[in-house]
Design an enzyme around this catalytic site. Sequence first.
Site, PDB file in Angstrom:
ATOM      1  CE  LYS A 190     -38.892 -28.061 -76.184  1.00  0.00           C
ATOM      2  NZ  LYS A 190     -38.938 -26.737 -76.871  1.00  0.00           N
ATOM      3  CD  GLU A 191     -34.866 -27.396 -69.761  1.00  0.00           C
ATOM      4  OE1 GLU A 191     -34.695 -26.262 -70.254  1.00  0.00           O
ATOM      5  OE2 GLU A 191     -34.907 -27.608 -68.531  1.00  0.00           O
ATOM      6  CG  ASP A 257     -33.153 -17.723 -65.102  1.00  0.00           C
ATOM      7  OD1 ASP A 257     -32.624 -18.793 -65.457  1.00  0.00           O
ATOM      8  OD2 ASP A 257     -33.427 -16.803 -65.893  1.00  0.00           O
TER       9      ASP A 257
END
Length: 479
Positions: A190-191, A257
């Site tokens: 998406k980014e 992360d």
Amino acid sequence: MVIGDFMIDRYFQGDVHRISPEAPVPIFLKQDEYFVLGGASNVVSNLASAGQNVVAVSVIGRDATGDTLIAMLEDLGCNTSGVIRDIGRKTITKTRILAKNHQQLLRIDEESTERISTEDEKEIIRFVQREMARADLLILSDYAKGVLTPSVCQEAIKTAKEYDVPVFIDIKDAEIEKYAGATLLKPNRKELETAAGAPLKTKADLRGAAHSLCDICGADYVLTTLGSEGMLLIGNGIEKQINSSRREVYDVSGAGDTVISYLAACYANRMDITTSAMIANCAAGIKVTKMGTAPVSIHEVSREWCGEQSSKDLYGRTSKVLSLSELTGSLKHRPTETVVFTNGCFDILHLGHIGYLRQAASFGDILVVGVNSDASVKRLKKESRPINNEHDRTELLAALEFVDYVVLFDEDTPMELIRQIRPDVLVKGGDYTKEEVVGADLVAGDGGRVEIVPYLENHSTTDIIRKIERGDHGGDAGS
């Protein structure tokens, strides 16, 4: 060094048995409450679990939740001197209401998302400029909550370049110019689509957009995470698709992360970028089998990557010999087991040591052995000692099956080790009373106990050295 949007996840766990008579909503009976590090602080948690030393840099609120966040970071051994407490901001908190089987009923967010103040920006930049010389790698973990302003990003990247420190960025902002000059950018699909300004439907679309992002930001690499499709690494002549491992997915939150953490940890430990990305993918595969933003330990990844029978850890070291921060991080993942601690020089390992350590191991589940460094031995003994250097001494101890962890210390006594490890059982040999043992009061105060194990007579390093000096080999002339 990790700069980014630090936050904390609060979980209310309980059950629902009926609907409220006041309105058509479930009545939640709260039974438990706990906190987990989230956002950029989850990156710190994973780095600590990967055996790394971390300095945290962020802006959080001067509130009770901020106190909890700082305490949790420091409990991991993280340096929090770069975390600014701003009375005008809220510490970002995500409260999740969980019913049976971890079914999420509701999430409540408390946060400040406006850009940090100019003064906070300046303070972060001053800290980064002052501390960057000590860093091996810089991570910018962007959750678009206001800490990573264009000024903070660009000044941090510029400072890192001055010290030849690689910069890895977990991107979020559509304003990608602020990431210019980074070593590696890590978007998800998406980014990457946001950066490209268009949907990315094919593998060719993904590759093209990743190359374009590399060019626009002047980055060496772009690593795009693609969920069940794995990851795509682009840059410096590399174009590699890394397939995800087949696992039962329990919870994907925090997987990004985990990726940036293990990617950075491996690269900082001198692995090439492709190997680092493949290990990060392995770590993410372990993460998705866990609930919430749970960290992944180096031991989990080492077993997966190196094999269950490997005597080495992820970084090629004997997996039992750890730094103090690595050790405390490992013990946090074994909270229900009884930890036994003992210490010594162990200069020439002999039968007396073996019997002593075997008995020490019998007092609990995990035996941790603290070993005096070479400098410490010289101060305690004499200039001619130790006979064997600290590397050889720790490796020999690690080879014993009943020793779980070995940790060096440079002080004259193991008091700081005991303070950090907080063992359940403290073991000492020789003619000591329990009250004379260093750390006995601390262990007893925690509800633990001290055990004294007699040394085996006529077995000591000093006796062995004297026999060698006399030419007494203890056997026939030809032996």
